[in-house]
Design a protein around this motif. Structure first.
Motif, mmCIF file in Angstrom:
data_model
loop_
_atom_site.group_PDB
_atom_site.id
_atom_site.type_symbol
_atom_site.label_atom_id
_atom_site.label_comp_id
_atom_site.label_asym_id
_atom_site.label_seq_id
_atom_site.Cartn_x
_atom_site.Cartn_y
_atom_site.Cartn_z
ATOM 1 N N ILE A 1 0.832 -1.201 0.000
ATOM 2 C CA ILE A 1 0.000 0.000 0.000
ATOM 3 C C ILE A 1 0.872 1.258 0.000
ATOM 4 C CG2 ILE A 1 -1.966 -1.121 1.094
ATOM 5 C CD1 ILE A 1 -1.055 0.018 3.759
ATOM 6 N N GLN A 2 2.146 1.089 -0.365
ATOM 7 C CA GLN A 2 3.059 2.208 -0.508
ATOM 8 C C GLN A 2 4.081 1.823 -1.576
ATOM 9 O OE1 GLN A 2 4.231 2.465 3.542
ATOM 10 N NE2 GLN A 2 5.314 0.534 3.561
ATOM 11 N N ASP A 3 4.928 2.766 -1.984
ATOM 12 C CA ASP A 3 5.882 2.484 -3.058
ATOM 13 C C ASP A 3 6.787 1.312 -2.726
ATOM 14 O OD1 ASP A 3 4.859 4.492 -4.588
ATOM 15 O OD2 ASP A 3 6.397 5.960 -4.063
ATOM 16 N N PHE A 4 7.302 1.294 -1.512
ATOM 17 C CA PHE A 4 8.188 0.211 -1.077
ATOM 18 C C PHE A 4 8.258 0.198 0.432
ATOM 19 C CE2 PHE A 4 10.787 3.891 -2.414
ATOM 20 C CZ PHE A 4 11.309 4.276 -1.192
ATOM 21 N N CYS A 5 8.782 -0.901 0.963
ATOM 22 C CA CYS A 5 8.989 -1.041 2.406
ATOM 23 C C CYS A 5 10.296 -1.781 2.582
ATOM 24 C CB CYS A 5 7.824 -1.809 3.046
ATOM 25 S SG CYS A 5 8.091 -2.222 4.798
ATOM 26 N N VAL A 6 11.405 -1.069 2.408
ATOM 27 C CA VAL A 6 12.731 -1.681 2.516
ATOM 28 C C VAL A 6 12.919 -2.264 3.913
ATOM 29 C CG1 VAL A 6 15.212 -1.219 2.501
ATOM 30 C CG2 VAL A 6 13.732 -0.200 0.751
ATOM 31 N N ALA A 7 13.333 -3.509 3.967
ATOM 32 C CA ALA A 7 13.472 -4.201 5.249
ATOM 33 C C ALA A 7 14.507 -3.527 6.141
ATOM 34 C CB ALA A 7 13.867 -5.653 5.008
#
Length: 256
Positions: A27-33
C-alpha cells in the motif's frame, strides 16, 4: 426483517474487510526491510523511506558458482528479503541453484510460494507430488532453456542427470518463501521426533529410524547440515549453538 438484512450486511462487510486484510499487495511504493527494527510484524519492519538508498534494491553474486561439495551435491544461493531488503512486502524473490553431476536438490516444499524455474546449463530431472489422496508423481527431464513450475506447497525436487554441472535460476512468489526439506525435517528435528512414531509412519523397524537419525546428528556434529533451511536462507548456525538449544529444550521437558 430489515434488522436481519442490516445485520447480514454488517457481517458480510466484516468478512470482506478481513479478506482484504490478507491481501499481500503493498500500500506504498516500497517497504525496505530494516533488520535492526524492534517492531515485530508479519515480515520485516520498514526502513525510514528518507534513508533508503539504491543499494537497498541491489544484489550482486548470482554470476558466482555455488559450492556443491556437500552430501547432496547442490547449493542454493538465495535472494530473499534478508539478502535484498528492497524485496520486503513485494511478494517475489529468486534463487540460483548449482548442481554437481548427479547432484540433488532433495524433496522439499515452499509453504508460502509457487516456484518457476529455468535451466541455464545442464540437464535436470524435476518432479513434484500432488496432495492426498492421489499423490501423483509428475516428472520431466529439462534441457537448457526449458521452464518448469512447482505449485505452492507441493513436495518437489531437482536432480542433475547430465555429465557436467547444471545451473538454474528460479523465481518464487514470496519475499520469504520458506523451505521444508523433508528428510531434514523428519529425521533431523530438534529435539528428535520419537523413533516409534516415525517407525509406525514409515512402516519400518525402529532401528532403521534410529540409524537415519544418528546420521543426521553426525552431520550436525561436523558443523552444518547441508541443504537445511538455515543454509538455504544464508543463516547457518554453528553446531555448538544448536546443541546448546537442544540441551535447553530437553531440560525444559524434564522440568515440565
Amino acid at each position: 426483517m430489515s434488522n436481519k438484512l442490516v445485520l447480514f450486511n454488517i457481517v458480510a462487510l466484516t468478512f470482506a474487510c478481513l479478506a482484504l486484510a490478507y491481501e499481500p499487495a503493498p500500500i506504498q511504493d516500497f517497504c525496505v526491510a530494516d533488520p535492526n527494527g524492534s517492531v515485530k510484524v508479519n515480515g520485516v519492519a520498514c526502513k525510514n523511506p528518507m534513508q533508503v538508498q539504491a543499494e537497498d534494491f541491489f544484489f550482486s553474486g548470482l554470476h558466482l558458482m555455488g559450492n556443491t561439495s556437500n552430501a547432496v551435491g547442490s547449493r542454493v544461493t538465495p535472494v530473499f528479503a534478508t539478502q535484498l531488503p528492497g524485496l520486503n512486502t513485494l511478494g517475489i524473490s529468486m534463487v540460483r541453484i548449482d548442481y554437481a553431476p548427479w547432484g540433488l536438490n532433495p524433496p522439499h516444499t515452499h509453504p508460502r510460494a509457487t516456484e518457476i524455474l529455468t535451466v541455464l546449463e545442464g540437464t535436470l530431472q524435476v518432479g513434484f507430488v500432488t496432495s492426498n489422496p492421489d499423490n501423483r508423481f509428475i516428472s520431466k527431464v529439462l534441457q537448457k532453456g526449458d521452464v518448469f513450475v512447482f505449485p505452492v506447497g507441493l513436495v518437489h525436487f531437482q536432480r542433475n542427470v547430465g555429465h557436467g554441472n547444471a545451473v538454474v535460476i528460479a523465481a518464487l512468489s514470496s519475499q520469504n518463501p520458506g523451505a521444508i526439506t523433508i528428510a531434514n525435517t523428519v529425521f533431523g528435528a530438534n529435539p528428535p521426533i520419537p523413533s516409534d512414531i516415525l517407525a509406525k509412519a514409515f512402516q519400518v523397524d525402529s532401528s532403521v529410524v534410529a540409524q537415519i537419525q544418528a546420521k543426521a546428528e553426525a552431520k550436525a556434529e561436523r558443523g552444518l547440515i547441508p541443504g537445511s533451511d538455515q543454509e538455504r536462507e544464508g543463516r547457518l548456525q554453528p553446531y555448538a549453538i544448536r546443541s546448546s538449544r537442544r540441551k535447553k529444550q530437553q531440560q525444559q521437558l524434564v522440568d515440565w
